[in-house]
Design an enzyme around this catalytic site. Structure first.
Site, PDB file in Angstrom:
ATOM      1  CG  ASP A 159      -2.176   0.817   1.038  1.00 14.29           C
ATOM      2  OD1 ASP A 159      -2.058   2.050   0.862  1.00 14.29           O
ATOM      3  OD2 ASP A 159      -3.276   0.246   1.066  1.00 14.29           O
ATOM      4  NE  ARG A 219     -22.525 -12.263   4.377  1.00 21.40           N
ATOM      5  CZ  ARG A 219     -23.071 -13.102   5.266  1.00 21.40           C
ATOM      6  NH1 ARG A 219     -24.340 -12.970   5.605  1.00 21.40           N
ATOM      7  NH2 ARG A 219     -22.342 -14.060   5.805  1.00 21.40           N
ATOM      8  CG  LEU A 240     -37.972  -9.905   1.154  1.00 25.58           C
ATOM      9  CD1 LEU A 240     -39.095 -10.935   1.045  1.00 25.58           C
ATOM     10  CD2 LEU A 240     -38.306  -8.676   0.316  1.00 25.58           C
ATOM     11  N   PRO A 264     -37.526  -4.504   6.104  1.00 27.50           N
ATOM     12  CG  PRO A 264     -39.599  -4.021   7.042  1.00 27.50           C
ATOM     13  CD  PRO A 264     -38.704  -5.170   6.675  1.00 27.50           C
ATOM     14  N   GLY A 274     -26.681   1.338   2.518  1.00 24.95           N
ATOM     15  CA  GLY A 274     -25.644   2.355   2.410  1.00 24.95           C
ATOM     16  C   GLY A 274     -24.305   1.653   2.284  1.00 24.95           C
ATOM     17  CB  CYS A 326     -20.718  -2.519  -1.733  1.00 24.48           C
ATOM     18  SG  CYS A 326     -19.071  -3.038  -1.198  1.00 24.48           S
TER      19      CYS A 326
END
Length: 438
Positions: free
Chosen positions: A30, A152, A251, A253, A258, A261
């Site tokens: 990096d 994730r 599913l 709600p 956000g 990705c």
């Protein structure tokens, strides 16, 4: 095997540590000297459950090292994973590919025939083909493959060690053989392996994210309908998700998606489709994006109504700054967007989050921050539950009621025990759910 991982942000550090844990010898590279020094000491750049332990274990083993010397990295191994960011270009929906291109250009002078660059960054379809043509002129005989990541946040270490699938877009049997060797321990454990061309591999990632984003926006659109019709979106979601053709995942709600990705990936997908002349095929993604953004506006409007129509002079407590729990990531965070909008309208906003306060403070210094939930709620006219951390679900609402000026809470994530909070004297409001009759 020996391999490098170029880019040691969220994806890169998890991938590098996972490869080292598989037994490979890995050099992470990096340009950020401060980050590299911290990584060499076993300190990760992000909060992610299990990452610190994995990083410290692999650094201590000697199989994972770090450098800022790109020439050294290029000479270290024949396989180079590219994990740099591809953010949305300012003023455009398109992805900024300058970091990916810079890595390829930096590696090229040092590559030998048979060496392989493996992209993991999320890129527009056709990027690998364009880079391969570029590489043919600067490093003849070296190859480009694409191997998208499906991590994730909050589950990245587990997803990296035990992926649901491995997708590789390759141009030759040699490149496939190299990647099969890289992932050999996982393949022995039965992880599905998909060999395809680079174009398809690039599309797999953005297509997957677009589909998941669509499910989230769909159920939030249904929440809007439920508000208008007096129906209950949670029961609706449960019944719809019971259909095995649909399934319950994504599913839920709430305040919408956000992070780094979904928002930029669906926008980049739309931009690339327009370039290819098939923008109408994915035009629905604009509505997916609009529905998602609207959840933030609807939450602000609900909150404004609950404090009498204006925020001036009110105290608002916000529970959550990260875009999701088990993460310190505040990039495009719905929670932070709502907090800033309310502050802009005149409220005094105090924000609590278990992990993301430093990042939030850097992005939104106009807000107040505290590591103490009761302090955040002190003299509050309204409490907003915006990130569903388990800590908030464990709150005793009766004790918290003693801290606030008005016991009113908006559960924008549908994660609190509504009956328990109401028994404790709170007026609880959740988008898409009818208020109980008094």
């Amino acid at each position: 095997m020996r391999m490098t991982v170029i880019g040691t942000g969220y994806v890169g550090v998890v991938h590098a540590a996972t490869l080292a844990d598989l037994g490979h010898e890995v050099l992470g590279a990096d340009i950020d000297e401060e980050r590299i020094s911290a990584l060499a000491a076993g300190i990760p750049p992000v909060y992610e459950p299990g990452l610190r332990e994995l990083l410290q274990r692999t650094v201590a083993s000697g199989r994972l090292r770090f450098t800022t010397d790109m020439a050294r990295a290029a000479r270290f191994a024949p396989v180079h994973f590219v994990c740099v960011g591809t953010p949305q270009l300012p003023g455009s929906k398109s992805a900024d590919l300058r970091s990916v291109e810079a890595v390829v250009d930096a590696l090229a002078p040092h590559l030998a025939p048979g060496d392989l660059i493996v992209g993991k960054s999320t890129v527009p379809v056709g990027t690998a083909a364009r880079l391969a043509e570029r590489l043919r002129r600067t490093a003849p005989g070296a190859g480009i493959a694409w191997n998208p990541e499906f991590l994730r946040e909050g589950f990245a270490v587990r997803d990296s060690a035990s992926p649901e699938r491995i997708v590789v877009g390759v141009a030759s049997g040699h490149d496939e053989a190299v990647l099969r060797e890289v992932y050999a321990p996982m393949l022995r454990d039965g992880v599905p392996f998909f060999r395809t061309d680079p174009n398809t591999a690039e599309l797999v990632k953005v297509a997957s994210n677009s589909f998941l984003a669509t499910k989230i926006s769909f159920i939030n659109a249904m929440a809007e309908v439920c508000d208008a019709a007096g129906a209950d979106v949670l029961t609706l979601a449960e019944a719809v998700g019971a259909d095995p053709r649909i399934g319950p995942r994504f599913l839920q709600p709430g305040l919408g998606f956000g992070g780094s990705c979904f928002p930029k990936d669906i926008r980049g997908f739309m931009a690339r489709a327009e370039e290819l002349g098939v923008g109408s095929a994915v035009a629905f993604l604009q509505e997916v994006d609009d529905i998602n953004t609207r959840q933030r506006t609807r939450t602000v409007e609900l909150a404004r109504g609950l404090v009498g129509g204006a925020f001036d002079g009110t105290n608002v407590a916000v529970l959550g700054a990260a875009f999701k729990p088990d993460s310190d990531d505040v990039r495009d965070s719905p929670a932070l967007a709502v907090s800033r909008a309310i502050r802009h309208e005149g409220a005094r906003v105090r924000v609590h989050d278990p992990e993301a306060l430093d990042n939030a403070r850097g992005l939104a210094p106009e807000l107040q921050y505290t590591l103490d939930v009761p302090k955040a709620c002190e003299e509050a006219d309204l409490v907003l539950h915006l990130t569903p951390w388990p800590e908030y679900q464990a709150i005793d609402p009766a004790l918290l009621a003693a801290q606030v000026r008005r016991p009113t809470v908006v559960d924008a994530r549908h994660a609190l025990d509504a009956a328990m909070w109401r028994r404790a004297g709170w007026s609880l409001h959740a988008p898409g759910r009818p208020q109980p009759e008094e």
